[in-house]
Write an enzyme that holds these catalytic residues in place. Structure first.
Site, PDB file in Angstrom:
ATOM      1  N   CYS A   1      37.375  90.747  14.142  1.00 15.11           N
ATOM      2  CA  CYS A   1      36.059  90.638  12.804  1.00 15.11           C
ATOM      3  C   CYS A   1      37.012  91.476  11.781  1.00 15.11           C
ATOM      4  O   CYS A   1      37.948  91.878  12.139  1.00 15.11           O
ATOM      5  CB  CYS A   1      35.620  91.770  14.110  1.00 15.11           C
ATOM      6  SG  CYS A   1      34.248  92.733  12.517  1.00 15.11           S
ATOM      7  N   PRO A   2      36.772  91.179  10.986  1.00 14.79           N
ATOM      8  CA  PRO A   2      35.258  90.157  10.233  1.00 14.79           C
ATOM      9  C   PRO A   2      35.946  88.940  10.070  1.00 14.79           C
ATOM     10  O   PRO A   2      34.611  88.462   9.583  1.00 14.79           O
ATOM     11  CB  PRO A   2      34.760  91.454   9.007  1.00 14.79           C
ATOM     12  CG  PRO A   2      36.050  91.575   8.252  1.00 14.79           C
ATOM     13  CD  PRO A   2      36.889  91.790   9.376  1.00 14.79           C
TER      14      PRO A   2
END
Length: 82
Positions: free
Chosen positions: A20-21
């Site tokens: 992430c992201p």
């Protein structure tokens, strides 16, 4: 969901090994290239990706059609573009 009931994807992106992201950013970019109603499948290995995709779809109005955990520690997310 079984393989027979999973949505047919118009495009697939491989975000395995990314945390992430980055899987969400790649998903956003790929969805922008699809027409409304088309389906994107995204392969991820980030253990938090399931929750991330749920939040992303809720915030953007895209439909999270299915999420499937595979035996090889890969999760596949099926997103329909709004």
């Amino acid at each position: 969901m079984t393989d027979a009931t999973l949505p047919a994807a118009d495009r697939e992106i491989d975000a395995r090994g990314l945390n992430c992201p980055l899987p969400i950013l790649r998903t956003k970019k790929a969805l922008a290239q699809l027409n409304s109603g088309q389906v994107l499948s995204v392969l991820t290995t980030d253990p938090h990706a399931g929750r991330d995709f749920q939040a992303f779809c809720q915030q953007t109005g895209n439909a999270l059609l299915a999420q499937q955990a595979r035996d090889d520690a890969v999760m596949v997310h099926y997103v329909r573009r709004r």
